[in-house]
Motif scaffolding. Structure first.
Motif, PDB file in Angstrom:
ATOM      1  N   MET A 156       0.835  -1.204   0.000  1.00 40.73           N
ATOM      2  CA  MET A 156       0.000   0.000   0.000  1.00 40.73           C
ATOM      3  C   MET A 156       0.872   1.257   0.000  1.00 40.73           C
TER       4      MET A 156
ATOM      5  N   SER B 110       0.907   4.168  -2.862  1.00 37.39           N
ATOM      6  CA  SER B 110       0.737   5.595  -2.545  1.00 37.39           C
ATOM      7  C   SER B 110       1.876   6.427  -3.127  1.00 37.39           C
TER       8      SER B 110
ATOM      9  N   TYR C 289      -4.356   4.161  -8.806  1.00 31.86           N
ATOM     10  CA  TYR C 289      -4.172   3.952  -7.370  1.00 31.86           C
ATOM     11  C   TYR C 289      -5.320   3.119  -6.794  1.00 31.86           C
TER      12      TYR C 289
ATOM     13  N   LEU D  42      -5.108  -0.704  -5.170  1.00 33.94           N
ATOM     14  CA  LEU D  42      -5.579  -1.084  -3.837  1.00 33.94           C
ATOM     15  C   LEU D  42      -6.615  -2.197  -3.924  1.00 33.94           C
TER      16      LEU D  42
ATOM     17  N   LEU E  20      -5.006  -5.515  -4.441  1.00 31.38           N
ATOM     18  CA  LEU E  20      -4.336  -6.074  -3.262  1.00 31.38           C
ATOM     19  C   LEU E  20      -5.247  -7.005  -2.484  1.00 31.38           C
TER      20      LEU E  20
ATOM     21  N   LEU F  56      -7.610  -6.402  -0.306  1.00 27.39           N
ATOM     22  CA  LEU F  56      -7.567  -6.020   1.104  1.00 27.39           C
ATOM     23  C   LEU F  56      -8.674  -6.657   1.924  1.00 27.39           C
TER      24      LEU F  56
ATOM     25  N   THR G 254       1.372   4.000   6.504  1.00 28.38           N
ATOM     26  CA  THR G 254       0.496   3.673   5.370  1.00 28.38           C
ATOM     27  C   THR G 254      -0.669   4.641   5.295  1.00 28.38           C
TER      28      THR G 254
ATOM     29  N   VAL H  29      -1.773   7.261   2.338  1.00 28.99           N
ATOM     30  CA  VAL H  29      -3.109   7.309   1.727  1.00 28.99           C
ATOM     31  C   VAL H  29      -3.672   8.718   1.840  1.00 28.99           C
TER      32      VAL H  29
ATOM     33  N   VAL I  62      -9.767   3.375   2.987  1.00 28.82           N
ATOM     34  CA  VAL I  62      -9.178   2.033   3.051  1.00 28.82           C
ATOM     35  C   VAL I  62     -10.218   1.020   3.521  1.00 28.82           C
TER      36      VAL I  62
END
Length: 184
Positions: free
Chosen positions: A65, A69, A87, A91, A94, A96, A122, A126, A149
């Motif tokens: 992350m 960024s 971006y 994310l 990933l 998450l 992190t 962000v 996030v």
């Protein structure tokens, strides 16, 4: 650490990350070791517990992350809209939600200092990206880094197979809806 030992450690973390996302944190450590191409003793030489492995996976995610960024901030000067969309895509890629679901019970109570520090770095990164997006007119002032996030995490949480079959484009659609709601 020797390079071959470092490669084995990286393979363990990579496979643990993939398997935690796919099957949750209760997956057998033997399965992770096998997927990484190492024996269980090698896994335990590198990580003395499931929690230690989960912490390392969480640190890897936070590192990814942070990289996303930094890359986004570099790209904002020339193409802010593309930088923002790349971006967000990064994310989402990933995974998450799946990873946080898989790691939640392992890192829920007592976060080690290394994880708390990485989390703070992190979220600051962000927030920097959100500031750049706000300056470019892409994102309104009403969204915090943590909210953003968490929203990505909720959108990417594992869904039942029946739902994935019925709505195969669910994640991209939800991301589009979220981004529309983030506009100024």
């Amino acid at each position: 650490m020797r390079s071959d030992a470092a490669k084995r450690r990286q393979a363990i973390v990579r496979e643990a990350r993939r398997l935690f996302a796919a099957q949750g944190s209760d997956i057998a450590l033997e399965t992770i070791a096998e997927a990484a191409g190492v024996g269980i003793a090698t896994l335990y030489r590198n990580f003395d517990s499931r929690g230690a492995l989960a912490n390392e996976v969480a640190l890897a995610i936070l590192g990814d992350m942070q990289s996303a960024s930094a890359d986004a901030l570099d790209a904002f000067g020339t193409a802010p809209d593309a930088a923002w969309m790349n971006y967000v895509r990064r994310l989402v890629d990933l995974d998450l939600g799946a990873l946080s679901a898989g790691l939640a019970e392992l890192v829920a109570d007592e976060l080690p200092e290394s994880l708390r520090t990485a989390q703070g770095i992190t979220l600051a990164g962000v927030e920097d990206v959100l500031d750049a997006a706000r300056a470019a007119g892409t994102v309104g002032a009403h969204v915090s880094a943590l909210e953003f996030v968490l929203a990505i995490g909720m959108i990417t949480r594992p869904q039942p197979e029946a739902l994935r079959a019925a709505a195969p484009e669910l994640v991209p659609r939800l991301v589009s809806i979220m981004l529309a709601g983030m506009r100024p």
